[in-house]
Motif scaffolding. Structure first.
Motif, PDB file in Angstrom:
ATOM      1  N   LYS A 110     161.262  48.021  43.741  1.00 10.15           N
ATOM      2  CA  LYS A 110     160.861  49.215  43.004  1.00 10.15           C
ATOM      3  C   LYS A 110     159.370  49.135  42.730  1.00 10.15           C
ATOM      4  CE  LYS A 110     165.326  49.802  40.697  1.00 10.15           C
ATOM      5  NZ  LYS A 110     166.034  49.863  39.390  1.00 10.15           N
ATOM      6  N   THR A 111     158.749  50.283  42.610  1.00  8.92           N
ATOM      7  CA  THR A 111     157.314  50.316  42.319  1.00  8.92           C
ATOM      8  C   THR A 111     157.002  49.476  41.086  1.00  8.92           C
ATOM      9  OG1 THR A 111     157.090  52.526  43.296  1.00  8.92           O
ATOM     10  CG2 THR A 111     155.388  51.832  41.739  1.00  8.92           C
ATOM     11  N   GLY A 112     155.986  48.629  41.230  1.00  6.98           N
ATOM     12  CA  GLY A 112     155.577  47.784  40.120  1.00  6.98           C
ATOM     13  C   GLY A 112     156.165  46.381  40.146  1.00  6.98           C
ATOM     14  N   GLN A 113     157.211  46.175  40.929  1.00 11.00           N
ATOM     15  CA  GLN A 113     157.792  44.837  41.015  1.00 11.00           C
ATOM     16  C   GLN A 113     156.899  43.933  41.851  1.00 11.00           C
ATOM     17  OE1 GLN A 113     161.856  45.678  42.464  1.00 11.00           O
ATOM     18  NE2 GLN A 113     162.619  45.029  40.446  1.00 11.00           N
ATOM     19  N   SER A 114     157.118  42.641  41.686  1.00 16.56           N
ATOM     20  CA  SER A 114     156.336  41.682  42.465  1.00 16.56           C
ATOM     21  C   SER A 114     157.269  40.887  43.372  1.00 16.56           C
ATOM     22  CB  SER A 114     155.588  40.731  41.530  1.00 16.56           C
ATOM     23  OG  SER A 114     156.502  39.967  40.774  1.00 16.56           O
ATOM     24  N   MET A 115     156.698  40.315  44.423  1.00 17.62           N
ATOM     25  CA  MET A 115     157.485  39.450  45.286  1.00 17.62           C
ATOM     26  C   MET A 115     156.550  38.599  46.135  1.00 17.62           C
ATOM     27  SD  MET A 115     159.017  41.338  48.633  1.00 17.62           S
ATOM     28  CE  MET A 115     159.611  39.731  49.153  1.00 17.62           C
ATOM     29  N   THR A 116     157.138  37.562  46.709  1.00 17.45           N
ATOM     30  CA  THR A 116     156.400  36.669  47.596  1.00 17.45           C
ATOM     31  C   THR A 116     157.131  36.555  48.914  1.00 17.45           C
ATOM     32  OG1 THR A 116     155.539  35.381  45.745  1.00 17.45           O
ATOM     33  CG2 THR A 116     155.480  34.356  47.920  1.00 17.45           C
ATOM     34  N   LEU A 117     156.383  36.730  50.000  1.00 15.16           N
ATOM     35  CA  LEU A 117     156.922  36.525  51.335  1.00 15.16           C
ATOM     36  C   LEU A 117     156.487  35.137  51.804  1.00 15.16           C
ATOM     37  CD1 LEU A 117     156.724  39.678  50.983  1.00 15.16           C
ATOM     38  CD2 LEU A 117     156.489  39.790  53.458  1.00 15.16           C
ATOM     39  N   LEU A 118     157.434  34.422  52.385  1.00 18.96           N
ATOM     40  CA  LEU A 118     157.142  33.073  52.820  1.00 18.96           C
ATOM     41  C   LEU A 118     157.066  33.002  54.339  1.00 18.96           C
ATOM     42  CD1 LEU A 118     156.877  29.987  52.444  1.00 18.96           C
ATOM     43  CD2 LEU A 118     159.383  29.878  52.450  1.00 18.96           C
ATOM     44  N   CYS A 119     156.076  32.294  54.818  1.00 15.75           N
ATOM     45  CA  CYS A 119     155.934  32.023  56.247  1.00 15.75           C
ATOM     46  C   CYS A 119     155.846  30.517  56.426  1.00 15.75           C
ATOM     47  CB  CYS A 119     154.683  32.693  56.802  1.00 15.75           C
ATOM     48  SG  CYS A 119     154.379  32.335  58.544  1.00 15.75           S
ATOM     49  N   ALA A 120     156.646  29.992  57.331  1.00 11.43           N
ATOM     50  CA  ALA A 120     156.621  28.564  57.617  1.00 11.43           C
ATOM     51  C   ALA A 120     156.529  28.360  59.126  1.00 11.43           C
ATOM     52  CB  ALA A 120     157.874  27.888  57.076  1.00 11.43           C
ATOM     53  N   SER A 180     148.332  32.341  49.534  1.00 12.10           N
ATOM     54  CA  SER A 180     148.041  30.943  49.224  1.00 12.10           C
ATOM     55  C   SER A 180     148.507  30.064  50.371  1.00 12.10           C
ATOM     56  CB  SER A 180     148.709  30.509  47.920  1.00 12.10           C
ATOM     57  OG  SER A 180     150.115  30.566  48.032  1.00 12.10           O
ATOM     58  N   ARG A 181     147.739  28.993  50.613  1.00 13.29           N
ATOM     59  CA  ARG A 181     148.057  28.037  51.672  1.00 13.29           C
ATOM     60  C   ARG A 181     147.932  26.635  51.055  1.00 13.29           C
ATOM     61  NH1 ARG A 181     146.326  27.591  57.384  1.00 13.29           N
ATOM     62  NH2 ARG A 181     147.868  26.204  58.323  1.00 13.29           N
ATOM     63  N   LEU A 182     148.947  26.279  50.273  1.00  8.20           N
ATOM     64  CA  LEU A 182     148.935  24.983  49.605  1.00  8.20           C
ATOM     65  C   LEU A 182     149.318  23.864  50.555  1.00  8.20           C
ATOM     66  CD1 LEU A 182     150.489  26.007  46.172  1.00  8.20           C
ATOM     67  CD2 LEU A 182     148.073  25.795  46.797  1.00  8.20           C
ATOM     68  N   LYS A 183     150.156  24.180  51.537  1.00 11.31           N
ATOM     69  CA  LYS A 183     150.550  23.208  52.547  1.00 11.31           C
ATOM     70  C   LYS A 183     150.220  23.767  53.922  1.00 11.31           C
ATOM     71  CE  LYS A 183     154.455  21.178  50.026  1.00 11.31           C
ATOM     72  NZ  LYS A 183     155.910  20.870  50.097  1.00 11.31           N
ATOM     73  N   LYS A 184     149.899  22.924  54.849  1.00 13.09           N
ATOM     74  CA  LYS A 184     149.480  23.362  56.174  1.00 13.09           C
ATOM     75  C   LYS A 184     150.547  24.222  56.844  1.00 13.09           C
ATOM     76  CE  LYS A 184     147.653  21.570  60.521  1.00 13.09           C
ATOM     77  NZ  LYS A 184     147.304  20.350  61.306  1.00 13.09           N
ATOM     78  N   GLN A 185     151.805  23.884  56.628  1.00 12.31           N
ATOM     79  CA  GLN A 185     152.861  24.577  57.348  1.00 12.31           C
ATOM     80  C   GLN A 185     153.288  25.890  56.698  1.00 12.31           C
ATOM     81  OE1 GLN A 185     153.048  21.593  55.852  1.00 12.31           O
ATOM     82  NE2 GLN A 185     155.086  21.175  55.011  1.00 12.31           N
ATOM     83  N   ASN A 186     152.832  26.165  55.470  1.00 17.12           N
ATOM     84  CA  ASN A 186     153.296  27.359  54.759  1.00 17.12           C
ATOM     85  C   ASN A 186     152.146  28.296  54.416  1.00 17.12           C
ATOM     86  OD1 ASN A 186     155.866  26.277  54.778  1.00 17.12           O
ATOM     87  ND2 ASN A 186     155.678  25.418  52.726  1.00 17.12           N
ATOM     88  N   PHE A 187     152.429  29.586  54.508  1.00 12.67           N
ATOM     89  CA  PHE A 187     151.433  30.602  54.143  1.00 12.67           C
ATOM     90  C   PHE A 187     152.191  31.685  53.397  1.00 12.67           C
ATOM     91  CE2 PHE A 187     147.521  32.403  53.855  1.00 12.67           C
ATOM     92  CZ  PHE A 187     147.134  33.356  54.778  1.00 12.67           C
ATOM     93  N   LEU A 188     151.861  31.865  52.119  1.00 14.75           N
ATOM     94  CA  LEU A 188     152.583  32.792  51.270  1.00 14.75           C
ATOM     95  C   LEU A 188     151.795  34.081  51.076  1.00 14.75           C
ATOM     96  CD1 LEU A 188     153.911  30.005  50.653  1.00 14.75           C
ATOM     97  CD2 LEU A 188     154.251  30.807  48.318  1.00 14.75           C
TER      98      LEU A 188
END
Lengths: 113, 113
Positions: B14-24, B67-75
């Motif tokens: 819904k408009t205004g909500q937040s979320m994170t997409l994960l890439c590994a 954010s890229r805290l670990k080499k294998q992950n990009f959020l």
């Protein structure tokens, strides 16, 4: 500004015929181009690439032609098969910055049985 | 090899909500990218990373953080989702060096109501 685009939004070919998908670009400094294939519901998949010091490169059933004079490249698919049905798009970097690619909007290839 | 894995595959906000997409990615690639793909348009770069702990803006960064805290992950984060962020999001990675081929995940389809 710089751009990479495709000429036709859709292309229909008969199974077994050859397909030619075209792409134009505006940046004379582009040194490198990639063709990607994207099937429905999937991510883009690398097909073939070419550097500006070449005008032709061949892969398995695919050939990419680069005409730097008119800033045009094409992807040729020989003996088109139903599995070739997908969206095809070209991509090129922003100058020599290979972290910033411009992607064309794509040509949807429909293969008729 | 899993290659590039994106989670989730689908999401409705819904408009205004937040979320994170994960890439590994499991290819030990240095560079990672987030794109969005909208109908009739080519992939557009949102943010990218050239290494662990580093990020940079792409063509359409507004409304997104990464954010890229670990080499294998990009959020990829959306702090306050807007309907204009309805899109299909793709993550990609590539190795450093002369090979410029980006390998893509299967995508996340996001709808913001």
């Amino acid at each position: 500004g710089e751009s990479v685009g495709l000429h036709l939004p859709t292309l229909s070919v008969q199974e077994g015929d050859n397909s030619i998908i075209n792409c134009a670009y505006s940046n004379s400094a582009s040194d490198y181009f990639i063709w990607y294939k994207q099937e429905s519901g999937k991510g883009p998949q690398f097909i073939i690439d070419i550097r500006s010091n070449m005008d032709k490169r061949q892969g398995q059933r695919v050939t990419v032609l680069l005409n730097k004079t008119v800033k045009h490249l094409s992807l040729q698919i020989a003996a088109t098969q139903p599995g070739d049905s997908a969206v095809y798009f070209c991509a090129g970097p922003e100058g020599y910055n290979f972290n910033k690619f411009y992607f064309g909007s794509g040509t949807k290839l429909n293969v008729k049985p | 090899n899993a290659g590039v894995t994106q989670t989730p595959k689908f999401r409705v906000l819904k408009t205004g909500q937040s979320m994170t997409l994960l890439c590994a990615q499991d290819m030990n690639h240095e560079y990672m990218y987030w794109y969005r793909q909208d109908p009739g348009m080519g992939l557009r770069l949102i943010h990218y990373s050239v290494g662990e702990g580093t990020t940079a803006k792409g063509e359409v960064p507004d409304g997104y953080n990464v954010s890229r805290l670990k080499k294998q992950n990009f959020l990829l984060g959306l702090e306050s989702a807007a309907p204009s962020q309805t899109s299909v999001y793709f993550c990609a990675s590539r190795t450093a060096g002369r090979e410029n081929i980006q390998y893509f995940g299967a995508g996340t389809r996001l709808s913001v109501l």
